[in-house]
Design an enzyme around this catalytic site. Structure first.
Site, PDB file in Angstrom:
ATOM      1  N   HIS A   1     -15.169  14.609 -33.937  1.00 35.86           N
ATOM      2  CA  HIS A   1     -15.222  14.961 -32.502  1.00 35.86           C
ATOM      3  C   HIS A   1     -14.365  13.677 -31.940  1.00 35.86           C
ATOM      4  O   HIS A   1     -13.899  13.905 -30.818  1.00 35.86           O
ATOM      5  CB  HIS A   1     -16.633  14.651 -32.049  1.00 35.86           C
ATOM      6  CG  HIS A   1     -16.940  13.091 -31.983  1.00 35.86           C
ATOM      7  ND1 HIS A   1     -17.324  12.402 -33.262  1.00 35.86           N
ATOM      8  CD2 HIS A   1     -16.925  12.360 -30.998  1.00 35.86           C
ATOM      9  CE1 HIS A   1     -17.876  11.179 -32.834  1.00 35.86           C
ATOM     10  NE2 HIS A   1     -17.577  11.135 -31.465  1.00 35.86           N
TER      11      HIS A   1
HETATM   12  C1  UD1 Z   1     -18.087  10.724 -26.132  1.00 35.75           C
HETATM   13  C2  UD1 Z   1     -17.396   9.398 -26.403  1.00 35.75           C
HETATM   14  C3  UD1 Z   1     -17.422   9.043 -27.847  1.00 35.75           C
HETATM   15  C4  UD1 Z   1     -18.592   9.239 -28.316  1.00 35.75           C
HETATM   16  C5  UD1 Z   1     -19.196  10.566 -28.192  1.00 35.75           C
HETATM   17  C6  UD1 Z   1     -20.692  10.774 -28.900  1.00 35.75           C
HETATM   18  C7  UD1 Z   1     -15.911   8.440 -24.421  1.00 35.75           C
HETATM   19  C8  UD1 Z   1     -14.679   8.128 -24.092  1.00 35.75           C
HETATM   20  N1  UD1 Z   1     -16.134   9.249 -25.641  1.00 35.75           N
HETATM   21  O1  UD1 Z   1     -16.889  11.856 -26.878  1.00 35.75           O
HETATM   22  O2  UD1 Z   1     -16.942   7.789 -27.689  1.00 35.75           O
HETATM   23  O3  UD1 Z   1     -18.286   8.946 -29.899  1.00 35.75           O
HETATM   24  O4  UD1 Z   1     -19.151  10.863 -26.644  1.00 35.75           O
HETATM   25  O5  UD1 Z   1     -20.699  12.155 -29.408  1.00 35.75           O
HETATM   26  O6  UD1 Z   1     -16.741   8.121 -23.599  1.00 35.75           O
HETATM   27  N2  UD1 Z   1     -19.121  19.012 -24.173  1.00 35.75           N
HETATM   28  C9  UD1 Z   1     -20.358  19.964 -23.896  1.00 35.75           C
HETATM   29  N3  UD1 Z   1     -21.653  19.479 -23.789  1.00 35.75           N
HETATM   30  C10 UD1 Z   1     -21.956  18.333 -23.861  1.00 35.75           C
HETATM   31  C11 UD1 Z   1     -21.119  17.345 -23.814  1.00 35.75           C
HETATM   32  C12 UD1 Z   1     -19.767  17.646 -23.926  1.00 35.75           C
HETATM   33  O7  UD1 Z   1     -19.613  20.977 -24.343  1.00 35.75           O
HETATM   34  O8  UD1 Z   1     -23.196  18.349 -23.323  1.00 35.75           O
HETATM   35  C13 UD1 Z   1     -17.821  19.224 -24.275  1.00 35.75           C
HETATM   36  C14 UD1 Z   1     -17.089  19.612 -23.130  1.00 35.75           C
HETATM   37  O9  UD1 Z   1     -16.008  20.341 -23.446  1.00 35.75           O
HETATM   38  C15 UD1 Z   1     -16.282  17.964 -22.980  1.00 35.75           C
HETATM   39  C16 UD1 Z   1     -16.050  17.707 -24.287  1.00 35.75           C
HETATM   40  O10 UD1 Z   1     -17.055  17.973 -25.163  1.00 35.75           O
HETATM   41  O11 UD1 Z   1     -15.170  17.996 -22.264  1.00 35.75           O
HETATM   42  C17 UD1 Z   1     -15.898  16.281 -24.659  1.00 35.75           C
HETATM   43  O12 UD1 Z   1     -17.193  15.380 -24.066  1.00 35.75           O
HETATM   44  P1  UD1 Z   1     -17.202  13.952 -23.675  1.00 35.75           P
HETATM   45  O13 UD1 Z   1     -18.554  13.405 -23.323  1.00 35.75           O
HETATM   46  O14 UD1 Z   1     -15.945  13.982 -22.517  1.00 35.75           O
HETATM   47  O15 UD1 Z   1     -16.602  13.174 -24.835  1.00 35.75           O
HETATM   48  P2  UD1 Z   1     -17.128  13.475 -26.340  1.00 35.75           P
HETATM   49  O16 UD1 Z   1     -15.920  13.776 -27.171  1.00 35.75           O
HETATM   50  O17 UD1 Z   1     -18.487  13.875 -26.565  1.00 35.75           O
HETATM   51  N1  UDP Z   2     -25.982  12.544 -35.223  1.00 26.46           N
HETATM   52  C1  UDP Z   2     -26.893  13.739 -34.872  1.00 26.46           C
HETATM   53  N2  UDP Z   2     -26.554  15.168 -35.094  1.00 26.46           N
HETATM   54  C2  UDP Z   2     -25.468  15.643 -35.255  1.00 26.46           C
HETATM   55  C3  UDP Z   2     -24.508  14.843 -35.679  1.00 26.46           C
HETATM   56  C4  UDP Z   2     -24.820  13.387 -35.376  1.00 26.46           C
HETATM   57  O1  UDP Z   2     -28.026  13.488 -34.663  1.00 26.46           O
HETATM   58  O2  UDP Z   2     -25.154  16.789 -35.520  1.00 26.46           O
HETATM   59  C5  UDP Z   2     -26.441  11.438 -34.983  1.00 26.46           C
HETATM   60  C6  UDP Z   2     -25.958  10.719 -36.281  1.00 26.46           C
HETATM   61  O3  UDP Z   2     -27.161  10.313 -37.216  1.00 26.46           O
HETATM   62  C7  UDP Z   2     -25.437   9.300 -35.535  1.00 26.46           C
HETATM   63  C8  UDP Z   2     -24.998   9.614 -34.151  1.00 26.46           C
HETATM   64  O4  UDP Z   2     -25.493  11.049 -33.877  1.00 26.46           O
HETATM   65  O5  UDP Z   2     -26.598   8.590 -35.586  1.00 26.46           O
HETATM   66  C9  UDP Z   2     -23.396   9.494 -33.990  1.00 26.46           C
HETATM   67  O6  UDP Z   2     -23.119  10.015 -32.879  1.00 26.46           O
HETATM   68  P1  UDP Z   2     -21.612  10.582 -32.796  1.00 26.46           P
HETATM   69  O7  UDP Z   2     -21.181  10.902 -34.107  1.00 26.46           O
HETATM   70  O8  UDP Z   2     -21.683  11.788 -31.626  1.00 26.46           O
HETATM   71  O9  UDP Z   2     -21.041   9.232 -31.627  1.00 26.46           O
HETATM   72  P2  UDP Z   2     -20.429   7.996 -32.357  1.00 26.46           P
HETATM   73  O10 UDP Z   2     -21.248   7.422 -33.357  1.00 26.46           O
HETATM   74  O11 UDP Z   2     -19.053   8.323 -32.916  1.00 26.46           O
HETATM   75  O12 UDP Z   2     -20.061   7.309 -31.098  1.00 26.46           O
END
Ligand code: UD1
Ligand code: UDP
Length: 374
Positions: free
Chosen positions: A202
């Site tokens: 992601h």
């Molecule tokens: C964010 C964090 C990242 C973290 C991740 C955890 C930042 C810069 N990034 O990335 O560090 O590892 O969360 O998962 O803060 N979207 C949905 N539904 C949701 C949320 C997001 O469809 O509930 C989609 C949207 O298209 C959105 C995209 O995901 O534009 C990105 O979401 P965003 O929260 O901006 O960043 P993450 O990739 O989730």
């Molecule tokens: N995780 C989860 N379900 C999923 C994918 C990840 O519960 O489908 C959990 C995972 O066990 C870990 C956390 O989400 O504890 C990691 O989140 P993510 O990868 O979104 O963010 P990051 O750690 O990179 O910020």
């Protein structure tokens, strides 16, 4: 003492859950705010429910958007909310845009900010998370560092030592609380493969770059093992927009599933033969499980995870294919758990309470008649 937590994404909910529970156990007045950065049930409310957290007191419904949109709208909304609740401190965990907004909003209101999991550094300023980490740490009055290495990073940036405590890695408490219960998950009944590797992807630098995403899909097709892929909505949206989802679903060795709740995901981690991921938290869980792991990034803010069972491969065909072959065919080497021991939530709350009791939970002006601040 009154604390206000800003918790807005899946990993923040997971890592903050034991800290919130410890706060409530100590009968500390607590307000739970989400900016609404993650809003899908599978990424947010589902976790609030399954982790046994209270519902947020307020959802600021900021949602998705560009880096500047998310950060600035959250900052504006948080300013009003923090002012209204007037806590003794604001706390947040990690490196998302919501965390930076919380740190900045608190700092500007002269309310102390407590940064949990402070001091991680990838030294890669192209990552939004790295910028968020550095700026949040520099807006903090208390910094709960997971390790001696993260404390050293903070000291090297001239953050005063008295603001820092090594409280441990926040993933440890939640992991140990849930890993045994994960055995009762029935998630594997929906997996069509007997043996599989688990994939998550992601990170902005991997999936927003469509060429890189295409390369990753081509590499997946060349891997001779089965892969279960709980797809993050960011990745799914980009794949759909670029007609790549059909290519992914056409791969016979890949099963795409929805993002999973924590118990189910832990069960998948446990049952998998190896994990391929660009996530931060998942590499730590892999290590705690002793599971071989390929980190699909060119760097990491958690260098302690890189070990004889966890390899940095980036999105590089040759490195991924040779590393997966190695971990799938060779006898697993002995490894040492570098992630840490439980008790992190207690140590974190002890750290905050001690500062509060000593009257040090304050943003103080520099007084040159006494001692220069730095
Ligand atoms: C964010 C964090 C990242 C973290 C991740 C955890 C930042 C810069 N990034 O990335 O560090 O590892 O969360 O998962 O803060 N979207 C949905 N539904 C949701 C949320 C997001 O469809 O509930 C989609 C949207 O298209 C959105 C995209 O995901 O534009 C990105 O979401 P965003 O929260 O901006 O960043 P993450 O990739 O989730
Ligand atoms: N995780 C989860 N379900 C999923 C994918 C990840 O519960 O489908 C959990 C995972 O066990 C870990 C956390 O989400 O504890 C990691 O989140 P993510 O990868 O979104 O963010 P990051 O750690 O990179 O910020």
């Amino acid at each position: 003492m009154k604390l206000l937590s800003v918790i807005s994404t899946r990993p923040e909910l997971i890592k903050m859950a034991p800290i919130i529970k410890e706060t409530l156990k100590r009968k500390i007045d607590h307000v739970f705010i989400t900016t609404g950065q993650h809003y899908d049930y599978q990424l947010f409310q589902g976790f609030v429910h399954t982790l046994g957290l209270p519902a947020p007191n307020e959802d600021l419904e900021v949602g998705s958007g560009s880096q500047a949109f998310q950060t600035s709208i959250s900052l504006l909304k948080l300013e009003e909310v923090i002012k209204r609740h007037n806590p003794d401190a604001v706390m947040a965990e990690g490196d998302t845009n919501s965390v930076l907004s919380a740190a900045l909003a608190a700092q500007k209101l002269l309310i102390p900010f407590v940064h949990i999991e402070a001091g991680l550094r990838s030294f890669d300023r192209t990552m939004p998370e790295e910028v968020n980490r550095v700026l949040s740490d520099h807006c903090s009055e208390l910094l709960a560092a997971p390790s001696a290495a993260s404390k050293k990073n903070l000291l090297l940036e001239r953050i005063p030592e008295e603001k820092i405590a090594i409280t441990g890695n926040p993933i440890v408490d939640v992991f140990f609380e849930h890993i045994k219960k994960a055995d009762s998950s029935e998630v594997v009944q929906n997996i069509k493969f007997k043996d599989f590797c688990l994939l998550t992807l992601h990170r902005k630098e991997n999936v927003d770059d469509v060429e890189k995403l295409k390369i990753m899909i081509s590499i997946l097709g060349k891997i001779k093992y089965n892969i279960v892929f709980p797809i993050h909505p960011r990745t799914k949206t980009i794949a759909i927009q670029n007609n790549l989802l059909a290519k992914l679903t056409a791969l016979k060795n890949v099963q795409i599933i929805e993002p999973q709740q924590y118990f189910d995901f832990l069960k998948l981690e446990k049952e998998s033969k190896c994990i391929l991921t660009d996530s931060g938290g998942i590499t730590e869980e892999a290590l705690m499980l002793g599971k071989p792991c390929l980190v699909l990034r060119n760097n990491t803010e958690r260098p302690e995870v890189l070990s004889n069972i966890c390899h940095l491969t980036g999105i590089n065909e040759q490195r991924i294919l040779s590393s997966i072959e190695k971990v799938m065919t060779e006898k697993p080497p002995k490894y040492e758990n570098q992630i840490g021991s439980p008790g992190v939530s207690k140590r974190t709350l002890d750290f905050i309470s001690a500062a509060y009791d000593a009257g040090n939970l304050k943003i103080k002006p520099s007084n040159f008649f006494e001692k220069p601040y730095y």
